[in-house]
Design an enzyme around this catalytic site. Structure first.
Site, PDB file in Angstrom:
ATOM      1  N   SER A 106       0.841  -1.192   0.000  1.00 45.42           N
ATOM      2  CA  SER A 106       0.000   0.000   0.000  1.00 45.42           C
ATOM      3  C   SER A 106       0.881   1.249   0.000  1.00 45.42           C
ATOM      4  O   SER A 106       2.045   1.201   0.367  1.00 45.42           O
ATOM      5  CB  SER A 106      -0.904   0.007   1.231  1.00 45.42           C
ATOM      6  OG  SER A 106      -1.656  -1.189   1.306  1.00 45.42           O
ATOM      7  N   GLY A 107       0.292   2.362  -0.402  1.00 43.27           N
ATOM      8  CA  GLY A 107       1.020   3.615  -0.355  1.00 43.27           C
ATOM      9  C   GLY A 107       1.324   4.194  -1.721  1.00 43.27           C
ATOM     10  O   GLY A 107       1.091   3.569  -2.758  1.00 43.27           O
ATOM     11  N   SER A 108       1.874   5.392  -1.722  1.00 45.07           N
ATOM     12  CA  SER A 108       2.066   6.144  -2.962  1.00 45.07           C
ATOM     13  C   SER A 108       3.111   5.529  -3.884  1.00 45.07           C
ATOM     14  O   SER A 108       2.983   5.613  -5.112  1.00 45.07           O
ATOM     15  CB  SER A 108       2.453   7.589  -2.632  1.00 45.07           C
ATOM     16  OG  SER A 108       3.631   7.638  -1.843  1.00 45.07           O
ATOM     17  N   THR A 109       4.139   4.909  -3.349  1.00 44.31           N
ATOM     18  CA  THR A 109       5.174   4.315  -4.204  1.00 44.31           C
ATOM     19  C   THR A 109       4.662   3.064  -4.903  1.00 44.31           C
ATOM     20  O   THR A 109       5.037   2.777  -6.039  1.00 44.31           O
ATOM     21  CB  THR A 109       6.429   3.981  -3.380  1.00 44.31           C
ATOM     22  OG1 THR A 109       6.801   5.134  -2.613  1.00 44.31           O
ATOM     23  CG2 THR A 109       7.594   3.608  -4.282  1.00 44.31           C
ATOM     24  N   ALA A 149       7.760   1.809   2.398  1.00 44.88           N
ATOM     25  CA  ALA A 149       8.118   1.941   3.810  1.00 44.88           C
ATOM     26  C   ALA A 149       8.189   3.418   4.161  1.00 44.88           C
ATOM     27  O   ALA A 149       8.457   4.262   3.306  1.00 44.88           O
ATOM     28  CB  ALA A 149       9.447   1.256   4.104  1.00 44.88           C
ATOM     29  N   ASP A 150       7.950   3.714   5.419  1.00 46.80           N
ATOM     30  CA  ASP A 150       8.084   5.092   5.899  1.00 46.80           C
ATOM     31  C   ASP A 150       9.526   5.407   6.257  1.00 46.80           C
ATOM     32  O   ASP A 150       9.947   6.567   6.183  1.00 46.80           O
ATOM     33  CB  ASP A 150       7.183   5.300   7.113  1.00 46.80           C
ATOM     34  CG  ASP A 150       5.711   5.125   6.759  1.00 46.80           C
ATOM     35  OD1 ASP A 150       5.230   5.841   5.871  1.00 46.80           O
ATOM     36  OD2 ASP A 150       5.059   4.247   7.357  1.00 46.80           O
ATOM     37  N   GLY A 200       3.279   1.671   8.195  1.00 53.94           N
ATOM     38  CA  GLY A 200       2.005   1.921   8.837  1.00 53.94           C
ATOM     39  C   GLY A 200       1.595   3.374   8.859  1.00 53.94           C
ATOM     40  O   GLY A 200       0.589   3.722   9.471  1.00 53.94           O
ATOM     41  N   GLU A 229      -0.292  -5.661   5.673  1.00 44.66           N
ATOM     42  CA  GLU A 229       1.007  -5.661   5.008  1.00 44.66           C
ATOM     43  C   GLU A 229       1.940  -6.706   5.621  1.00 44.66           C
ATOM     44  O   GLU A 229       2.650  -7.413   4.909  1.00 44.66           O
ATOM     45  CB  GLU A 229       1.645  -4.276   5.102  1.00 44.66           C
ATOM     46  CG  GLU A 229       0.972  -3.230   4.228  1.00 44.66           C
ATOM     47  CD  GLU A 229       1.492  -1.836   4.471  1.00 44.66           C
ATOM     48  OE1 GLU A 229       1.274  -0.979   3.599  1.00 44.66           O
ATOM     49  OE2 GLU A 229       2.098  -1.595   5.531  1.00 44.66           O
ATOM     50  N   LYS A 235      13.644   8.206   2.530  1.00 43.30           N
ATOM     51  CA  LYS A 235      13.281   7.166   3.501  1.00 43.30           C
ATOM     52  C   LYS A 235      14.492   6.453   4.095  1.00 43.30           C
ATOM     53  O   LYS A 235      14.351   5.581   4.942  1.00 43.30           O
ATOM     54  CB  LYS A 235      12.362   6.125   2.838  1.00 43.30           C
ATOM     55  CG  LYS A 235      11.090   6.715   2.215  1.00 43.30           C
ATOM     56  CD  LYS A 235      10.252   7.435   3.235  1.00 43.30           C
ATOM     57  CE  LYS A 235       8.857   7.766   2.727  1.00 43.30           C
ATOM     58  NZ  LYS A 235       8.850   8.651   1.578  1.00 43.30           N
TER      59      LYS A 235
END
Length: 265
Positions: free
Chosen positions: A57-60, A115-116, A127, A135, A153
């Site tokens: 999940s996420g923008s990348t 990943a953050d 998260g 995930e 990151k």
């Protein structure tokens, strides 16, 4: 940043440009460009025909799905996509890719996720988007976890750049006792994550709350701490992904991709 990259060189790091035949078109936003080139290279290197892939999940990950859809169309790949969130599921469907789940595909060939924050040992904080439980489940079902991210990151240690804290998914009725127990035992500040477009807290895909723990930097043994927090009644999962990732691809400002590989592989 230059000091960080020199440090990473000492632990199995290599620098590559994205192959010309798969180079994505670049826009004007350097962060988005970095996400895109990292995602494209990971999909080109790790996605093979007749495989089942975990979609993070996420923008990348948006760019990873974009590249996957291109390869399916161009090469005729047969790939099953198992999503980690409602967002990822919609990405798969909107891209006309084949949707799967862990009931029919309990073992995945790989999972590609963002990943953050990523430290020099490939430990992760995830998260920020609230999807770490699913995930982590998908990642644990995959033979290898591949991380895609932009250059912001990268950290030597977790918490160095990502200041929002470690996400912890909890049962709603237990969030206050858990909050107090973590602060009293480990220090730092634990806050419930509040929603932006609605009144009240963020609700995960699983119907739970999220606590964000801004942990003190003197908490050095994250593996032990993570295990202890996970055992607190009411804690569902944490956003610490320790010793799980096999490789990370970081898109860099100059258009290259830095690769960091686990020494355990």
């Amino acid at each position: 940043m230059s000091h960080m990259i020199r440090s990473l060189v000492r632990i199995s790091r290599s620098l590559h440009s994205v192959p010309r035949n798969s180079s994505p078109r670049m826009g004007g936003n350097p962060i988005e460009n970095a996400k895109k080139i990292a995602a494209y290279k990971a999909v080109d290197e790790y996605v093979q025909n007749n495989t089942a892939i975990g979609i993070g999940s996420g923008s990348t990950v948006v760019y990873a799905v974009q590249r996957l859809a291109e390869r399916v169309k161009e090469e005729g790949l047969s790939v099953i996509c198992v999503p980690t969130s409602f967002q990822a599921r919609q990405l798969v469907l909107d891209s006309h890719l084949t949707l799967g789940d862990l009931e029919t595909h309990p073992q995945l060939d790989c999972a590609i996720d963002g990943a953050d924050e990523v430290d020099e040992n490939l430990n992760l904080i995830k998260g920020g988007g609230g999807c770490m439980l699913q995930e982590k489940i998908v990642a644990c079902c995959a033979k290898r976890l591949i991380i895609i991210a932009d250059y912001t990151k990268i950290s030597q240690r977790l918490g160095e750049h990502y200041k929002k804290g470690i996400p912890i998914e909890v049962v709603p009725m237990a969030y206050v006792p858990i909050q107090r127990r973590i602060e009293n035992r480990y220090g730092g500040i634990v806050k419930i994550r509040m929603a932006v477009a609605k009144a009240g807290p963020v609700i995960t895909d699983n119907g739970n709350f999220i606590l964000d723990w801004k942990f003190p930097q003197d908490v050095t043994c994250l593996n032990k701490t993570n295990n202890e927090i996970s055992l607190i009644p009411g804690v569902i999962e944490t956003g610490l992904f320790l010793n799980m990732a096999e490789k990370a691809f970081f898109g860099m400002p100059d258009g290259s991709v830095m690769e960091l590989k686990s020494s355990k592989v």
